[in-house]
Design a protein around this motif. Structure first.
Motif, PDB file in Angstrom:
ATOM      1  N   THR A  66       2.243 -32.174 -40.998  1.00 54.25           N
ATOM      2  CA  THR A  66       1.615 -32.554 -39.738  1.00 54.25           C
ATOM      3  C   THR A  66       2.663 -33.185 -38.824  1.00 54.25           C
ATOM      4  O   THR A  66       3.571 -33.873 -39.284  1.00 54.25           O
ATOM      5  CB  THR A  66       0.442 -33.547 -39.933  1.00 54.25           C
ATOM      6  N   ALA A  67       2.510 -32.906 -37.546  1.00 47.40           N
ATOM      7  CA  ALA A  67       3.353 -33.503 -36.507  1.00 47.40           C
ATOM      8  C   ALA A  67       2.408 -34.095 -35.480  1.00 47.40           C
ATOM      9  O   ALA A  67       1.551 -33.386 -34.946  1.00 47.40           O
ATOM     10  CB  ALA A  67       4.243 -32.443 -35.863  1.00 47.40           C
ATOM     11  N   LEU A  72       1.041 -28.407 -38.720  1.00 44.61           N
ATOM     12  CA  LEU A  72       2.157 -27.538 -38.344  1.00 44.61           C
ATOM     13  C   LEU A  72       2.212 -26.412 -39.374  1.00 44.61           C
ATOM     14  O   LEU A  72       2.407 -26.670 -40.549  1.00 44.61           O
ATOM     15  CB  LEU A  72       3.440 -28.379 -38.388  1.00 44.61           C
ATOM     16  N   LYS A 124       8.998 -25.091 -33.444  1.00 42.90           N
ATOM     17  CA  LYS A 124       7.649 -25.475 -33.870  1.00 42.90           C
ATOM     18  C   LYS A 124       7.387 -26.949 -33.583  1.00 42.90           C
ATOM     19  O   LYS A 124       6.302 -27.318 -33.139  1.00 42.90           O
ATOM     20  CB  LYS A 124       7.459 -25.219 -35.370  1.00 42.90           C
ATOM     21  N   LEU A 125       8.381 -27.789 -33.854  1.00 45.49           N
ATOM     22  CA  LEU A 125       8.215 -29.223 -33.592  1.00 45.49           C
ATOM     23  C   LEU A 125       7.997 -29.478 -32.106  1.00 45.49           C
ATOM     24  O   LEU A 125       7.133 -30.275 -31.730  1.00 45.49           O
ATOM     25  CB  LEU A 125       9.428 -29.999 -34.106  1.00 45.49           C
ATOM     26  N   HIS A 128       4.586 -28.756 -30.919  1.00 47.45           N
ATOM     27  CA  HIS A 128       3.613 -29.751 -31.359  1.00 47.45           C
ATOM     28  C   HIS A 128       3.884 -31.140 -30.783  1.00 47.45           C
ATOM     29  O   HIS A 128       3.425 -32.145 -31.312  1.00 47.45           O
ATOM     30  CB  HIS A 128       3.562 -29.801 -32.891  1.00 47.45           C
TER      31      HIS A 128
END
Length: 146
Positions: A66-67, A72, A124-125, A128
């Motif tokens: 999770t972020a 994620l 991806k980070l 998010h």
């Protein structure tokens, strides 16, 4: 037998680290420390252990990440790279060692696979809400957490 050993080991670790004297207090324990200016938060729960680094949480048993409290979705290789980095945030992993540890095979020179996967993790980070660069490129060597 191994399952019981892990639970007993975690309980002993929590007791030794001062996380409580009662069963309820030892079920969840958060230890915070500062390693080279990086605030680390490791939360142990016998039934739901996770690693936390800044705004990331990684749950090894469920392979969930999770972020900012949002899940994620990562491929198996991206998850494994992030897991290795979060287990040892101060360690610099060479591209070769990441490749060998994640893909379980030999590294044969200029393979761009690890770079592409790390780049995709960074994307991806950002998607998010994590704008800070969590994965640092160590020039000529590899990667580590920042």
């Amino acid at each position: 037998m191994k399952k019981y050993f892990v639970i007993v080991s975690m309980a002993l670790l929590l007791l030794v680290t001062g996380c409580g004297n009662t069963k309820e207090e030892m079920m969840t324990c958060t230890r915070t420390g500062n390693m080279s200016g990086v605030e680390m938060d490791f939360t142990y729960n016998i039934f739901n252990t996770y690693l936390a680094y800044k705004k990331l949480k990684l749950y090894p048993q469920s392979r969930k990440v999770t972020a900012e409290e949002k899940e994620l979705v990562l491929t198996a290789h991206k998850y494994d790279i992030l897991f290795l980095l979060m287990q040892n945030p101060e360690k610099v992993y060479s591209r070769e060692s990441l490749y060998e540890l994640v893909w379980h095979g030999g590294y044969y020179g200029e393979n761009n696979t690890v770079n592409v996967h790390v780049s995709n993790i960074r994307k991806k980070l950002k998607e998010h809400g994590i704008v800070e660069e969590y994965i640092q490129t160590v020039y000529g060597i590899g990667f580590k957490l920042r």
